[in-house]
Design a protein around this motif. Sequence first.
Motif: not given
Lengths: 319, 293, 248
Positions: C9-13, C69-73, C61-66, C82-86
């Motif tokens: 997945p690209l984005l995991q919530i 994006f692209r496998g990165e917390d 802001r939210t809790e860690a690992r929630t 985050r904008t720079r990450r895409g």
Amino acid sequence: MKRNGIFFWVGAAVFLIAIALMTKLITNEYPFFAGYVILQFIVLAVAWSILGGHAGYVNFGTSAFFGMGVYTAVFLFKVAGAPLLVQIAAAAAVGALMGFALGLLTLRMQGIFFSIATIALTIVIETSITNWRYVGGAAGIQLQRPPVTWPFSGYVQMLFFVQAVLVVLAVVVSRYIQNSWIGRGLQALRDDELAAECTGVPTLRLKVLACVVSGALMCAAGAPAAMYLQYADPSSAFNLNYSVSTLAMSLIGGTAHWAGPIVGAILLGTTQQLLTVTISSEVNVLVLGVMLVLFVVAAPEGLIGLLRRIRRHRREGKQ
Amino acid sequence: MFSFELLLDAVVLGVLLGCFYAAVSLGLSVAFGLLDVPHVAHPAFLVLASYAVYVLNEFYGIDPLLAGLLITPFLFVFGLAAYRLYYETFEKRGSDAGVRGIAFFFGIAFIIEVLIILQFGVDQRSVTATYIGKAWRIGDMRIPYRLVVAFAVATLLTTLLALYLSKTFMGRAIRAVAQDQEALRLMGANPIRIKQWAFGIATAVLGIAGALLIIVAPVDPTLDRAYIGRTFCVVVMAGLGSMTGTLVAAIILGVAESIVLTLFGASWAPAISFAMLLGVLAVRPQGLFGRRS
Amino acid sequence: MTPPDTSAPLLQISGLTKRFGGFTALDNVSVDIRPGERFGLIGPNGSGKTTLINCISGAFRTEARTVVFRGEDITQLPAHVRTRRGIARSFQIPRPFKSMTVVENLMVALDFAVATDPLVSAAHRHDTAMSILAGMGLASKADASATTLSQVELRKMELARAMATRPKLLISDEAMAGLSSSEVDEVLDLLMSLADQDITVIMIEHIMQAVMRFSQRVMCLDAGKIIAIGAPNEVMANQRVQEAYLGT
């Protein structure tokens, strides 16, 4: 662009040479005494605009920075008889630190909250200095100027020249910021902080940077005032009049271009000098306040904005 | 040097002082807390009202509280006009209103200050009334009547304004405009008219507040600077726009000032409200009783 | 470039909860967005849609690992990183940089969001901005002040500015609210064309026809909870969704 740059640097050099010649040729102290104040306000207004103009954070705490500049100089002079340049450099460092703290405040407060916080900062610092006996407390402190160093003929002439160098420094920094990515980032965050952040602008870092630079310059501008007046006391060093004057000069000149605050400071600074001498310092503050309100209401972009609008009209008229 | 009695003294005086601070902050609580107007000139308006009371008292022998009541209608109209000007020049134009709005009120404050200096000079001015100068003794404690009067009137004023805002139709409309302007517009009400009215009220209460200011202590033209700290401290600590919050926050400030005054002396007094304000802004910007999304 | 791995997945919530005081705006929300997906997000007002994007884009802001994006917390990253990450977004109420022209609005994105190659000149970036504007049909407005734009032009400029950050994920927050039906079609076509350029799009929308036409998958939020997720027809047919919308 390139030609603009050459003009700018040549202009700056001519300005400094002219100032240096003045200190050689004019023997009467009064012009330097009056001119110093105007130069000092140019530095303050240009420095204020870096944060207030580009980033849109209204700093009412100019007097806090100015006063800390004065007292850094007083302290170093009393403790070690430090020379003027050391006093100024140290004041700049203190101002940068204060600016850093102020920048962090922008993380939590914006708009009016930030402005009120800057007034609060001023009063808190002023009160602390008032209660610090070593630097004179509420009564203030007398300072004896050291003998003037070559090549200057008098101490006031030297202060005048030093303040002129600070003017050039402030303008160079402000112009660089305006023309660089820093200026564009600040402009974006002034328009809309959230949108800027979501467009990739590191808003906090830029705001802190603007605060640090602005604070360092304001503090540096205040440092020579101790030797200029040969006296310092908290209620005049931290007088809110510095804040309102600086604010008025910047907004009346216009903050959209680095030249705006210079125009505002020269215009208002000269008027102030004349009014204080001919009528009274109260009338001078009144005129300042009225001009500020008038401009803010009727010409929000200041003189620079008016000029641009006229030029645009004329261009459209020609077509 | 420090004793329990002294502390008790300080607390009692602080509470009385605090209620007075609530009265002078009420207008700002409405103007800034509810209407979001960056009204830095509020304390200057307050001092101006005090001078009006001074004139009525000094030259016509009118009781300061009555004088405060007499100038109230004029202040109301003045407030209506001031908001109209602010609205037309800033809110309506929208963009960049923040910077210029703040500068505008800052400039107005300075103009008022200087005008007072030009008219009355820089000396302190005070009023005379039967309850000024005497004190009430309970055991060793000495409570000046002027503070008791200020306390009673301030509490009454705060209660009245709180009732007005919660019980009357217009009062509710003012609270509604603070919450959601758009919804109000959809209901057919004109939010600008309501805000103008509210700003009128906020300025009108300065009549009594200004009277209390000059009853509690002599005033001078630059007194507004100290009250920028006090009023904004109270309003921000209260959480914007809460009247009960205003009272509680003002009492906290009053007690804090009174205690610091007793322990460290008057030279630290000016910094207390500003330091508390900074603390509140940095730690809990939504205030103690905050309305905030 | 390797073809996108459809399994990752690209984005995991996962388990995302957001509270404001006592009010729970998002309650244990979990969803995966696949690369290249056209994802519709619906729900009544106040159901938590905008809160969810604020959590993804970094305004909250939210809790860690929630949010991964692209496998990165990315939960600890500020919004601009985050904008720079895409991750790019548009706003429900357009938020242009008012003191700038349209093309300058885009230049902010090119200056700050895209890793700057010192060899890429300002002129080149200007060209890039112009070509993005041309793609949006806004080229003629490039030098106009952002304040002079019409509603639909503002919406398009916001999308263009978001596109200038070179996103991998674009979140469009009610980009069609208040537009006429022909304008809705225009913006919808634009979003469709973006999705064709390998950009994953999350679209929040109230206009059901647009959601139905656009989305491969639709998720419906109500009171901070996911009440339905799946193919557009299924979600629309879902009784709870209908109840939430019709407010029985």
